[in-house]
Motif scaffolding. Sequence first.
Motif, PDB file in Angstrom:
ATOM      1  N   GLU A  36       0.835  -1.192   0.000  1.00 44.60           N
ATOM      2  CA  GLU A  36       0.000   0.000   0.000  1.00 44.60           C
ATOM      3  C   GLU A  36       0.877   1.253   0.000  1.00 44.60           C
ATOM      4  OE1 GLU A  36      -1.947  -3.064   2.845  1.00 44.60           O
ATOM      5  OE2 GLU A  36       0.049  -2.315   2.380  1.00 44.60           O
ATOM      6  N   SER A  37       0.342   2.315  -0.582  1.00 42.46           N
ATOM      7  CA  SER A  37       1.013   3.609  -0.576  1.00 42.46           C
ATOM      8  C   SER A  37      -0.035   4.700  -0.753  1.00 42.46           C
ATOM      9  CB  SER A  37       2.062   3.703  -1.688  1.00 42.46           C
ATOM     10  OG  SER A  37       1.455   3.574  -2.956  1.00 42.46           O
ATOM     11  N   GLY A  38       0.386   5.942  -0.521  1.00 41.06           N
ATOM     12  CA  GLY A  38      -0.505   7.068  -0.752  1.00 41.06           C
ATOM     13  C   GLY A  38      -1.078   7.706   0.497  1.00 41.06           C
ATOM     14  N   GLY A  39      -0.798   7.119   1.645  1.00 36.86           N
ATOM     15  CA  GLY A  39      -1.301   7.713   2.881  1.00 36.86           C
ATOM     16  C   GLY A  39      -0.568   9.000   3.218  1.00 36.86           C
ATOM     17  N   SER A  47      -2.992   3.545  -3.132  1.00 33.30           N
ATOM     18  CA  SER A  47      -2.681   2.549  -4.154  1.00 33.30           C
ATOM     19  C   SER A  47      -2.285   1.246  -3.484  1.00 33.30           C
ATOM     20  CB  SER A  47      -1.538   3.028  -5.048  1.00 33.30           C
ATOM     21  OG  SER A  47      -1.877   4.207  -5.736  1.00 33.30           O
ATOM     22  N   CYS A  48      -2.574   0.154  -4.165  1.00 36.84           N
ATOM     23  CA  CYS A  48      -2.187  -1.167  -3.683  1.00 36.84           C
ATOM     24  C   CYS A  48      -1.580  -1.924  -4.856  1.00 36.84           C
ATOM     25  CB  CYS A  48      -3.397  -1.910  -3.145  1.00 36.84           C
ATOM     26  SG  CYS A  48      -3.090  -3.635  -2.702  1.00 36.84           S
ATOM     27  N   ALA A  49      -0.273  -2.087  -4.834  1.00 36.76           N
ATOM     28  CA  ALA A  49       0.433  -2.773  -5.910  1.00 36.76           C
ATOM     29  C   ALA A  49       0.608  -4.239  -5.552  1.00 36.76           C
ATOM     30  CB  ALA A  49       1.786  -2.127  -6.147  1.00 36.76           C
ATOM     31  N   ALA A  50       0.233  -5.089  -6.475  1.00 31.21           N
ATOM     32  CA  ALA A  50       0.331  -6.529  -6.245  1.00 31.21           C
ATOM     33  C   ALA A  50       1.496  -7.114  -7.028  1.00 31.21           C
ATOM     34  CB  ALA A  50      -0.960  -7.215  -6.667  1.00 31.21           C
ATOM     35  N   SER A  51       2.162  -8.066  -6.423  1.00 38.27           N
ATOM     36  CA  SER A  51       3.231  -8.783  -7.117  1.00 38.27           C
ATOM     37  C   SER A  51       3.128 -10.259  -6.790  1.00 38.27           C
ATOM     38  CB  SER A  51       4.605  -8.240  -6.712  1.00 38.27           C
ATOM     39  OG  SER A  51       4.811  -8.378  -5.329  1.00 38.27           O
ATOM     40  N   LYS A  94      -1.826  -2.492 -14.935  1.00 39.10           N
ATOM     41  CA  LYS A  94      -0.742  -2.136 -14.002  1.00 39.10           C
ATOM     42  C   LYS A  94      -0.736  -3.036 -12.764  1.00 39.10           C
ATOM     43  CE  LYS A  94      -0.577   2.751 -15.286  1.00 39.10           C
ATOM     44  NZ  LYS A  94      -0.708   4.155 -14.803  1.00 39.10           N
ATOM     45  N   ASN A  95      -1.795  -3.843 -12.608  1.00 42.06           N
ATOM     46  CA  ASN A  95      -1.921  -4.718 -11.438  1.00 42.06           C
ATOM     47  C   ASN A  95      -1.951  -3.914 -10.133  1.00 42.06           C
ATOM     48  OD1 ASN A  95      -2.401  -7.472 -11.045  1.00 42.06           O
ATOM     49  ND2 ASN A  95      -0.329  -7.827 -10.286  1.00 42.06           N
ATOM     50  N   ILE A  96      -2.701  -2.829 -10.155  1.00 43.21           N
ATOM     51  CA  ILE A  96      -2.802  -1.937  -9.004  1.00 43.21           C
ATOM     52  C   ILE A  96      -4.280  -1.681  -8.702  1.00 43.21           C
ATOM     53  CG2 ILE A  96      -2.310   0.368  -8.098  1.00 43.21           C
ATOM     54  CD1 ILE A  96       0.156   0.471  -9.838  1.00 43.21           C
ATOM     55  N   MET A  97      -4.601  -1.656  -7.425  1.00 49.82           N
ATOM     56  CA  MET A  97      -5.932  -1.278  -6.960  1.00 49.82           C
ATOM     57  C   MET A  97      -5.828   0.088  -6.298  1.00 49.82           C
ATOM     58  SD  MET A  97      -8.448  -3.220  -4.244  1.00 49.82           S
ATOM     59  CE  MET A  97      -7.194  -3.319  -2.989  1.00 49.82           C
ATOM     60  N   TYR A  98      -6.897   0.869  -6.422  1.00 50.69           N
ATOM     61  CA  TYR A  98      -6.905   2.217  -5.865  1.00 50.69           C
ATOM     62  C   TYR A  98      -8.093   2.402  -4.924  1.00 50.69           C
ATOM     63  CZ  TYR A  98      -3.829   3.104  -9.858  1.00 50.69           C
ATOM     64  OH  TYR A  98      -2.817   3.057 -10.782  1.00 50.69           O
ATOM     65  N   LEU A  99      -7.932   3.360  -4.028  1.00 47.63           N
ATOM     66  CA  LEU A  99      -9.044   3.828  -3.209  1.00 47.63           C
ATOM     67  C   LEU A  99      -8.986   5.347  -3.222  1.00 47.63           C
ATOM     68  CD1 LEU A  99     -11.420   2.930  -1.402  1.00 47.63           C
ATOM     69  CD2 LEU A  99      -9.894   3.310   0.563  1.00 47.63           C
ATOM     70  N   GLN A 100      -9.880   5.952  -3.976  1.00 44.80           N
ATOM     71  CA  GLN A 100      -9.984   7.407  -4.018  1.00 44.80           C
ATOM     72  C   GLN A 100     -10.843   7.845  -2.844  1.00 44.80           C
ATOM     73  OE1 GLN A 100      -8.559   9.722  -6.138  1.00 44.80           O
ATOM     74  NE2 GLN A 100      -9.468  11.260  -4.776  1.00 44.80           N
ATOM     75  N   MET A 101     -10.286   8.671  -1.995  1.00 38.67           N
ATOM     76  CA  MET A 101     -10.970   9.106  -0.788  1.00 38.67           C
ATOM     77  C   MET A 101     -11.184  10.612  -0.863  1.00 38.67           C
ATOM     78  SD  MET A 101      -9.025   6.793   2.082  1.00 38.67           S
ATOM     79  CE  MET A 101      -7.536   7.771   2.049  1.00 38.67           C
ATOM     80  N   ASP A 102     -12.428  11.022  -0.945  1.00 35.96           N
ATOM     81  CA  ASP A 102     -12.795  12.435  -1.021  1.00 35.96           C
ATOM     82  C   ASP A 102     -13.590  12.826   0.223  1.00 35.96           C
ATOM     83  OD1 ASP A 102     -13.466  11.811  -4.488  1.00 35.96           O
ATOM     84  OD2 ASP A 102     -11.671  12.733  -3.629  1.00 35.96           O
ATOM     85  N   SER A 103     -13.693  14.118   0.444  1.00 38.34           N
ATOM     86  CA  SER A 103     -14.455  14.649   1.580  1.00 38.34           C
ATOM     87  C   SER A 103     -14.047  13.949   2.876  1.00 38.34           C
ATOM     88  CB  SER A 103     -15.959  14.475   1.340  1.00 38.34           C
ATOM     89  OG  SER A 103     -16.356  15.130   0.166  1.00 38.34           O
ATOM     90  N   LEU A 104     -12.758  13.846   3.091  1.00 37.26           N
ATOM     91  CA  LEU A 104     -12.255  13.118   4.252  1.00 37.26           C
ATOM     92  C   LEU A 104     -12.651  13.790   5.555  1.00 37.26           C
ATOM     93  CD1 LEU A 104      -8.813  12.117   2.790  1.00 37.26           C
ATOM     94  CD2 LEU A 104     -10.462  10.522   3.793  1.00 37.26           C
ATOM     95  N   ASP A 113     -13.405 -11.344   6.155  1.00 35.81           N
ATOM     96  CA  ASP A 113     -13.438 -11.850   4.788  1.00 35.81           C
ATOM     97  C   ASP A 113     -12.062 -11.802   4.125  1.00 35.81           C
ATOM     98  OD1 ASP A 113     -16.695 -10.388   3.902  1.00 35.81           O
ATOM     99  OD2 ASP A 113     -16.120 -11.997   5.277  1.00 35.81           O
ATOM    100  N   PHE A 114     -11.137 -11.104   4.758  1.00 33.10           N
ATOM    101  CA  PHE A 114      -9.809 -10.936   4.173  1.00 33.10           C
ATOM    102  C   PHE A 114      -8.886 -12.072   4.598  1.00 33.10           C
ATOM    103  CE2 PHE A 114      -9.962  -6.718   2.241  1.00 33.10           C
ATOM    104  CZ  PHE A 114     -11.118  -6.198   2.789  1.00 33.10           C
ATOM    105  N   GLY A 115      -8.142 -12.612   3.611  1.00 29.37           N
ATOM    106  CA  GLY A 115      -7.268 -13.729   3.913  1.00 29.37           C
ATOM    107  C   GLY A 115      -5.794 -13.397   3.837  1.00 29.37           C
ATOM    108  N   HIS A 116      -5.465 -12.293   3.208  1.00 33.92           N
ATOM    109  CA  HIS A 116      -4.059 -11.898   3.062  1.00 33.92           C
ATOM    110  C   HIS A 116      -4.037 -10.402   2.830  1.00 33.92           C
ATOM    111  CE1 HIS A 116       0.186 -12.280   1.942  1.00 33.92           C
ATOM    112  NE2 HIS A 116      -0.068 -11.456   0.954  1.00 33.92           N
ATOM    113  N   TRP A 117      -3.118  -9.689   3.490  1.00 31.25           N
ATOM    114  CA  TRP A 117      -3.076  -8.245   3.334  1.00 31.25           C
ATOM    115  C   TRP A 117      -1.660  -7.727   3.441  1.00 31.25           C
ATOM    116  CZ3 TRP A 117      -5.968 -10.818   6.973  1.00 31.25           C
ATOM    117  CH2 TRP A 117      -5.460 -10.852   8.273  1.00 31.25           C
ATOM    118  N   GLY A 118      -1.499  -6.429   3.093  1.00 33.55           N
ATOM    119  CA  GLY A 118      -0.194  -5.795   3.107  1.00 33.55           C
ATOM    120  C   GLY A 118       0.138  -5.192   4.467  1.00 33.55           C
TER     121      GLY A 118
END
Length: 123
Positions: free
Chosen positions: A6-9, A21-25, A76-86, A109-114
């Motif tokens: 994960e990145s972008g915080g 962003s969440c880059a998978a490899s 790009k094998n990347i997932m995003y989370l656009q966060m507005d009006s934080l 529900d999550f089995g593997h995370w960063g």
Amino acid sequence: QLQLAESGGGLVQSGGSLRLSCAASGYTLDAYDIGWFRQAPGKGREGVSCISRSGSSTHYADSVKGRFTISKDSAKNIMYLQMDSLKPDDTATYYCGLLLFFGQCAPGDFGHWGQGTHVTVSS
């Protein structure tokens, strides 16, 4: 080896925006249902948003509905989370992860995370 990064915080004022962003490899994102959950200091995990492997289905927690948008770039094998009006209540460490199944996007529900990326929203 399957890895998620994960990145972008960062620090943002209330009402501002961030894109995580969440880059998978080691595997293809399209092979899994995936999503984001968060954990605020001193609180339990909360499922934030999930997207099916086809991209045709999404789920949002009521607390972020209308403000956050999940998406993925298969090329790009990347997932995003656009966060507005934080809001200050969005302050947490955000994790991207693979789902065991696509349901209500609950933390269990999550089995593997960063390792997570931290978001701080100041008032």
